[in-house]
Enzyme design. Structure first.
Site, PDB file in Angstrom:
ATOM      1  N   ASN A   1       0.802  -1.229   0.000  1.00  0.00           N
ATOM      2  CA  ASN A   1       0.000   0.000   0.000  1.00  0.00           C
ATOM      3  C   ASN A   1       0.833   1.276   0.000  1.00  0.00           C
ATOM      4  O   ASN A   1       0.392   2.322  -0.466  1.00  0.00           O
ATOM      5  CB  ASN A   1      -1.010  -0.002   1.150  1.00  0.00           C
ATOM      6  CG  ASN A   1      -0.361  -0.093   2.509  1.00  0.00           C
ATOM      7  OD1 ASN A   1       0.762  -0.596   2.655  1.00  0.00           O
ATOM      8  ND2 ASN A   1      -1.055   0.385   3.534  1.00  0.00           N
TER       9      ASN A   1
ATOM     10  N   GLU B   1       4.598  -3.710  12.678  1.00  0.00           N
ATOM     11  CA  GLU B   1       3.567  -2.690  12.470  1.00  0.00           C
ATOM     12  C   GLU B   1       2.426  -3.401  11.781  1.00  0.00           C
ATOM     13  O   GLU B   1       2.501  -3.727  10.594  1.00  0.00           O
ATOM     14  CB  GLU B   1       4.121  -1.528  11.630  1.00  0.00           C
ATOM     15  CG  GLU B   1       3.273  -0.271  11.695  1.00  0.00           C
ATOM     16  CD  GLU B   1       2.211  -0.234  10.620  1.00  0.00           C
ATOM     17  OE1 GLU B   1       1.036  -0.557  10.948  1.00  0.00           O
ATOM     18  OE2 GLU B   1       2.531   0.084   9.475  1.00  0.00           O
TER      19      GLU B   1
ATOM     20  N   CYS C   1      -3.208   1.534   6.781  1.00  0.00           N
ATOM     21  CA  CYS C   1      -3.390   0.904   8.087  1.00  0.00           C
ATOM     22  C   CYS C   1      -3.937   1.860   9.135  1.00  0.00           C
ATOM     23  O   CYS C   1      -4.573   1.433  10.092  1.00  0.00           O
ATOM     24  CB  CYS C   1      -2.079   0.282   8.566  1.00  0.00           C
ATOM     25  SG  CYS C   1      -0.704   1.446   8.674  1.00  0.00           S
TER      26      CYS C   1
ATOM     27  N   GLU D   1       8.460   3.032  14.662  1.00  0.00           N
ATOM     28  CA  GLU D   1       9.269   3.450  13.526  1.00  0.00           C
ATOM     29  C   GLU D   1       9.172   4.961  13.396  1.00  0.00           C
ATOM     30  O   GLU D   1       8.162   5.563  13.734  1.00  0.00           O
ATOM     31  CB  GLU D   1       8.785   2.771  12.244  1.00  0.00           C
ATOM     32  CG  GLU D   1       8.948   1.259  12.272  1.00  0.00           C
ATOM     33  CD  GLU D   1       8.484   0.574  11.002  1.00  0.00           C
ATOM     34  OE1 GLU D   1       9.186  -0.321  10.519  1.00  0.00           O
ATOM     35  OE2 GLU D   1       7.405   0.942  10.494  1.00  0.00           O
TER      36      GLU D   1
END
Length: 491
Positions: free
Chosen positions: A163, A262, A296, A470
């Site tokens: 994505n 993640e 997400c 991150e």
């Protein structure tokens, strides 16, 4: 190679193959390839080399051979290479954006924004590379000193999603290289070309051979298992679904591999009674429709106070109907296709389930006739709590709306999920907004803002949305090991 006029990748000698290993472009060891398609048309873009277990192990060897030299490279030099890559990405923004549109399908404006975001990770971590700290101090009991050093964790392996084919790669590559670690990268099978383009630019910026190894493949399990099963791999980072993350964590446990995960999200978007409704609609469009909702941290569940529900629904619905769907490179298009037909089928199933349980469509845009994996921008209202769409990540341009009157009841509903990645709150009362933000079980909260991501801020979730962070200062910490030295030095 000619990819719809995109010449960036022509800088790489692709005649031999697409596996970037030890600074060379190679075919897969067994010669296998797989097809990559344009989701807007279904047309074949090209066949790409499909790396396997032998390539995965060879990449570990290349990375391990390069590790000592990179670890000894002065931080300033590492910083310069990362900063030069940032400049190259900015220089090639249009080519990279077109490449993203070609293999991912998102609208050009979203693709160009992604390139800018992706490039910023190189700039941010170029600056962080020279700020890795150590410490020195007296032992409280006296008689010796404490020396605390930070060292690169070692060979790092990454698996990234389709994505955000540029940003999800650079968000991992940049801090790893800044910390002094060599990198193994397996991009998503749907979008390998963008990752290969990033490798081209890093090479042009002067990155030594073996420090970045990119293995496109449709044999993810084979490559991932080879990496997680090898004791030379000291760090593993994955972005993707929670279900896949669970499986990878089981594999990582065997060698106690340091992991960052993640994973999936199910973000609530809360509109309070005192919210600026126009601002909330703009924020909802950002949080829901960026990247076609295939994000997400996309707003997945809307909790709108009953006092403003009618106004918000009308204005949000109008904005969603105005969305123009089509090929990402067409003028005025803001909604591209979904990544593939199974993605469209899943969205349709979730909408059908909600409608069967009593929800109704309040607003819906249009999609083009003909080929391509499109789903219209859709607003659902009267969505019951037992509808699957409130419990599963829709990953598409559908917004289910529910109402509330009691904050405690709303928070209980919003937090009733195993996920905890992102949340959004709109209220003119900053105190109320912050109170709600602190009670929402999420790693990130947007207050009166629909865009969250920033390379300078820690990105990550709680509960089953992931482990670690991150970006930000925390991003480089994930690639460093702490060493304590007790130094005999009598006072």
């Amino acid at each position: 190679m000619n990819l719809a006029g995109i010449d960036l990748l022509a800088k790489a000698p692709y005649a031999e193959g697409d596996v970037f290993l030890g600074g060379r472009w190679l075919p897969a060891a067994d010669g296998r390839t797989y097809p990559v398609y344009d989701p807007a048309t279904g047309d074949l873009i090209r066949h790409v080399s499909a790396a396997g277990e032998e390539d995965a192990r060879a990449a570990i060897g290349a990375a391990e051979s390069a590790a000592a030299g990179w670890r000894a490279t002065p931080p300033r030099r590492r910083s310069e290479i990362l900063h030069d890559t940032f400049e190259l990405m900015r220089e090639h923004t249009d080519a990279l954006a077109r490449l993203i549109v070609l293999e991912n399908g998102k609208a050009y404006r979203d693709a160009a924004a992604e390139v800018g975001y992706a490039a910023e990770f190189f700039r941010w971590f170029a600056e962080e590379a020279v700020r890795i700290d150590s410490s020195f101090g007296d032992a409280p009991a006296g008689g010796y000193r404490h020396v605390v050093r930070r060292h690169p964790v070692g060979v790092t392996a990454f698996v990234t999603p389709w994505n955000f084919p540029a940003a999800m790669a650079t968000r991992k590559i940049a801090p790893a290289l800044a910390a002094g670690c060599p990198v193994l990268l397996k991009p998503a099978p749907e979008t390998p070309l963008t990752a290969l383009a990033v490798a081209v630019l890093l090479t042009e910026a002067g990155l030594p051979e073996g420090l970045l190894n990119v293995l496109p493949t449709d044999r993810a399990a084979e490559v991932g298992s080879a990496w997680l099963g090898d004791e030379r791999v000291r760090k593993f980072s994955f972005t993707g679904s929670t279900a896949t993350g669970r499986l990878l964590l089981e594999q990582a446990a065997a060698n106690v591999v340091n992991v960052t995960m993640e994973l999936g999200g199910n973000a609530p978007f809360v509109v309070c009674a005192d919210a600026d409704v126009d601002a909330a609609v703009r924020g909802a469009m950002d949080a829901k429709m960026r990247g076609g909702g295939e994000v997400c941290i996309a707003a997945n569940r809307f909790y709108v106070h009953a006092d403003v529900a009618a106004e918000f629904t009308e204005k949000f619905g109008a904005a969603m109907v105005a969305v123009r769907a089509g090929s990402g490179l067409a003028e005025g298009v803001t909604l591209g296709p979904m990544i593939n037909q199974p993605a469209v089928d899943k969205i349709r199933d979730l909408v059908a389930d909600a409608l069967a349980r009593g929800a109704r469509i309040a607003a819906q845009g249009e999609v083009p006739d003909g080929p391509g994996h499109f789903h219209p921008a859709t607003v659902l209202v009267d969505v019951p709590d037992d509808a699957r769409i409130l419990h599963e990540e829709v990953f598409g341009p559908v917004a289910p709306l529910t109402t509330f009157t009691d904050e405690d009841e709303m928070l209980a509903r919003a937090n009733a999920t195993v996920h905890g990645l992102a949340s959004y709150v709109y209220s003119r009362d900053v105190g109320r907004a912050l109170r709600l933000a602190e009670r929402l079980e999420a790693g990130m909260v947007g207050v009166n803002r629909g865009l969250l991501s920033d390379p300078a801020a820690p990105f990550g979730g709680v509960k089953q949305s992931g482990l670690g962070r991150e970006g930000g200062r925390e991003g480089i910490e994930a690639f460093l090991e702490t060493q304590y030295i007790a130094l005999d030095w009598p006072l």
